[in-house]
Motif scaffolding. Structure first.
Motif, PDB file in Angstrom:
ATOM      1  N   GLY A  69      37.031  37.633  35.750  1.00  0.00           N
ATOM      2  CA  GLY A  69      36.485  38.846  35.134  1.00  0.00           C
ATOM      3  C   GLY A  69      35.038  39.073  35.528  1.00  0.00           C
ATOM      4  N   LEU A  70      34.250  37.996  35.574  1.00  0.00           N
ATOM      5  CA  LEU A  70      32.865  38.120  36.041  1.00  0.00           C
ATOM      6  C   LEU A  70      32.822  38.566  37.497  1.00  0.00           C
ATOM      7  CD1 LEU A  70      31.148  34.985  34.462  1.00  0.00           C
ATOM      8  CD2 LEU A  70      30.971  37.368  33.734  1.00  0.00           C
ATOM      9  N   ARG A  71      33.733  38.034  38.299  1.00  0.00           N
ATOM     10  CA  ARG A  71      33.795  38.436  39.708  1.00  0.00           C
ATOM     11  C   ARG A  71      34.121  39.914  39.840  1.00  0.00           C
ATOM     12  NH1 ARG A  71      38.640  36.643  43.467  1.00  0.00           N
ATOM     13  NH2 ARG A  71      39.574  37.866  41.838  1.00  0.00           N
ATOM     14  N   HIS A  72      35.034  40.394  39.006  1.00  0.00           N
ATOM     15  CA  HIS A  72      35.385  41.823  39.057  1.00  0.00           C
ATOM     16  C   HIS A  72      34.243  42.695  38.567  1.00  0.00           C
ATOM     17  CE1 HIS A  72      39.474  42.125  40.566  1.00  0.00           C
ATOM     18  NE2 HIS A  72      39.640  40.917  40.072  1.00  0.00           N
ATOM     19  N   LEU A  73      33.477  42.229  37.597  1.00  0.00           N
ATOM     20  CA  LEU A  73      32.290  42.985  37.191  1.00  0.00           C
ATOM     21  C   LEU A  73      31.304  43.099  38.347  1.00  0.00           C
ATOM     22  CD1 LEU A  73      31.579  41.726  33.566  1.00  0.00           C
ATOM     23  CD2 LEU A  73      32.236  44.021  34.270  1.00  0.00           C
ATOM     24  N   TYR A  74      31.168  42.025  39.106  1.00  0.00           N
ATOM     25  CA  TYR A  74      30.300  42.036  40.281  1.00  0.00           C
ATOM     26  C   TYR A  74      30.844  43.015  41.334  1.00  0.00           C
ATOM     27  CZ  TYR A  74      27.332  40.132  44.006  1.00  0.00           C
ATOM     28  OH  TYR A  74      26.422  39.979  45.016  1.00  0.00           O
ATOM     29  N   PHE A  75      32.157  42.994  41.530  1.00  0.00           N
ATOM     30  CA  PHE A  75      32.774  43.942  42.457  1.00  0.00           C
ATOM     31  C   PHE A  75      32.568  45.381  41.988  1.00  0.00           C
ATOM     32  CE2 PHE A  75      36.269  40.811  44.039  1.00  0.00           C
ATOM     33  CZ  PHE A  75      35.348  40.184  44.857  1.00  0.00           C
ATOM     34  N   ASP A  76      32.680  45.606  40.686  1.00  0.00           N
ATOM     35  CA  ASP A  76      32.533  46.962  40.148  1.00  0.00           C
ATOM     36  C   ASP A  76      31.135  47.523  40.350  1.00  0.00           C
ATOM     37  OD1 ASP A  76      35.157  46.964  39.379  1.00  0.00           O
ATOM     38  OD2 ASP A  76      34.761  46.489  37.278  1.00  0.00           O
ATOM     39  N   SER A  77      30.157  46.647  40.525  1.00  0.00           N
ATOM     40  CA  SER A  77      28.801  47.121  40.792  1.00  0.00           C
ATOM     41  C   SER A  77      28.635  47.519  42.257  1.00  0.00           C
ATOM     42  CB  SER A  77      27.773  46.054  40.412  1.00  0.00           C
ATOM     43  OG  SER A  77      27.842  44.966  41.316  1.00  0.00           O
TER      44      SER A  77
END
Length: 128
Positions: A88-96
């Motif tokens: 989930g943290l990785r996807h938040l990083y991707f979303d940025s």
């Protein structure tokens, strides 16, 4: 009529040369761990409901929850929580909009896998 020579070919030649991408594997693993957490939740809720029902039923539920099967389910659930959190943290990083190039995405995928195992082992050691 002319006779044709039958050539024996593999049915799926792409399966012999295809290498699964780490980003696809980690995405599938995120879905599997999210759904797999249901098993640990069901076992924990069943244990709590048994505690509220009767001492005999709780003894049975507690025997299941503390058996090798319960240990396996709760350990797998702990790993799934750690993995799901890091993914989930990785996807938040991707979303940025960052980390979307293939080398960075693969490094983050390995970080999720290795990090979840490390967090699981550390948690087990600290709880013992």
């Amino acid at each position: 009529m002319a006779e044709t020579k039958r050539i024996i070919r593999p049915l799926s030649p792409h399966l012999q040369i295809y290498r699964p991408q780490l980003t696809a594997i980690t995405s599938i693993l995120t879905r599997i761990t999210g759904n797999g957490l249901i098993v640990g939740t069901i076992l924990a809720v069943w244990w709590l409901l048994a505690a509220a029902t009767s001492p005999e039923y709780f003894a049975f539920a507690n025997a299941v929850a503390t058996s090798w099967f319960g240990d396996l389910v709760f350990t797998a659930s702990l790993w799934a929580i750690c993995y799901h959190y890091l993914a989930g943290l990785r996807h938040l990083y991707f979303d940025s909009g960052k980390g979307l190039d293939i080398p960075t995405a693969e490094k983050l995928g390995w970080a999720c896998i290795i990090g979840s195992v490390v967090l699981t082992v550390l948690t087990i050691i600290l709880v013992q």
